[in-house]
Design an enzyme around this catalytic site. Sequence first.
Site, PDB file in Angstrom:
ATOM      1  N   ASP A 141      -4.685   6.187  -7.253  1.00  0.00           N
ATOM      2  CA  ASP A 141      -5.823   5.308  -7.040  1.00  0.00           C
ATOM      3  C   ASP A 141      -5.858   4.237  -8.138  1.00  0.00           C
ATOM      4  OD1 ASP A 141      -8.426   4.667  -5.771  1.00  0.00           O
ATOM      5  OD2 ASP A 141      -9.247   5.353  -7.687  1.00  0.00           O
ATOM      6  N   GLU A 170      -1.785   2.329  -5.618  1.00  0.00           N
ATOM      7  CA  GLU A 170      -2.681   1.340  -5.010  1.00  0.00           C
ATOM      8  C   GLU A 170      -2.647   0.098  -5.903  1.00  0.00           C
ATOM      9  OE1 GLU A 170      -7.352   0.560  -3.778  1.00  0.00           O
ATOM     10  OE2 GLU A 170      -6.852   2.033  -5.322  1.00  0.00           O
TER      11      GLU A 170
END
Length: 506
Positions: free
Chosen positions: A235, A264
């Site tokens: 993330d 990400e």
Amino acid sequence: MSNLYKNRVEKEVKKFSKREKDFRNGAIVYQILVDRFAPSENLEIKKDLYKYPKVLKAWDETPKPGPFNKDVKYWEHELEYWGGDLKSVISKLKYIKDLGVDVLYLNPIPESLSNHKYDASDYMKISKEYGTAEDLKELCDRLHQEDMKIILDGVFNHVGINNPIYIEAQDPKSDKHDWFDFNEKYPHGVRLWADVPSMPEWNLENEKVRDYLYRAKDSVIRSYLRNGIDGWRLDVAFDIGYKFLSELTENAHDEKKGSLVVGEIWNYPKDWLDSIDGVMNFTFRELTKRAINGDLSPKQANTYLDQMITDSNMEGLLKSWLILDNHDTARLTDQIKDDKDRKLAQVLQFTLPGSPNVYYGTELGMEGGNEPLSRAPMRWDMVNDSNETYRWTKSLIHMHQNQRALKIGDFISTRAEKIIAFERKTDNVDDTVLVFMNPTDKEVIEDILIADSKIMNFSNFDIILGDGKIIDFWAGFIKVSLKPKAFVVVKPNTKVVESYTAYKRV
């Protein structure tokens, strides 16, 4: 045989053989939110787990934005649950396998108050609503038995305010006080991710923090890899930065050779692929959307695709995820309303270098605006062969899985001006795939140079998918005719006709 030719052939064969053995290259990735994917078979037993401030919703209810709950510092829609768990995911593995999936990617599952779990209170515990470590182990084993892999969502830039380490660290006398960046100049006295009150950021410059997260043998990342998972999706990996991403990836590989670390990262992929196995390729997503809606001409799309792929290393791009929608965006049906435009975008998703990422329910045509609307429970009532979107998505997956060049092939650009056009190729000419697309509202015919010495003069082409006309192929030039909003994916016909084929020695 000249050494120059021999060396080139051996190098090519070795390169593609190595790619083919690596599950990370060109994989079909299927993303699910555990809470929203499949109804729990033991919901009555679990109901006590959803007490205030949590709320348990009915499966046919749709998520809606809620007000901010000042008592717990969360938005109320972050505390609404639908009851799915790891066992219910296991019950749907046949569906996932039949869809043609290589990699199952789960949004976060560690213990936390929220339904999204991006605010871990304990990395090493599975959130009780989702199950236990034993349930995760069973899911890993079952996936491996079906020749599939599992990737977990890792949130290592920040934690939740209920994390015991953070609670302890608030004491200036604690030996963990410098695990976070406390500063009275900050509005909340500590550095927060995106200024979200419930998500304090780790001080990654502190070596003890990095030991805890990924360097020590009993670190979070190493422990899960050792216990059965096959990699991590990180993330907000852009917040972790080049240096620490490189260190994290190296430690993951040390623990489990060939594991996948994909980040990400919304930025241009080029430099990031030196620090991580792959990125979530948002540049592809943006380029695709702009080309489909007319903000980019086909000529510009060809130029920018070539630039992105030439700039970035192909090994990293093949491991990168090609996404059009996910839990942070509106669903594809809401982003691209026109069915023909949506199909064009998906054709690019399944033919360009990388690993197509299918967000649960997108294969069915589920609708949903921006989060939390895009996180609705899976519509199992839409799983049937009369669902045209479902059939279409399966045809894309089948094409990708059965065309070697689409999984592991190199990318050859063109300088076409009216048509988005490119080639995917391997060491074997039989694998060659050509993609032609007309995103405009006008019928087009164009002569395009295909810079591939192995494609023979007078070649015929077999259509894999789509509707277009290959008029002729002469000395490297192909003439293509496409109707408005049409595409065609083809490969050269190398078969023997009666006794002859020009492809017999290439």
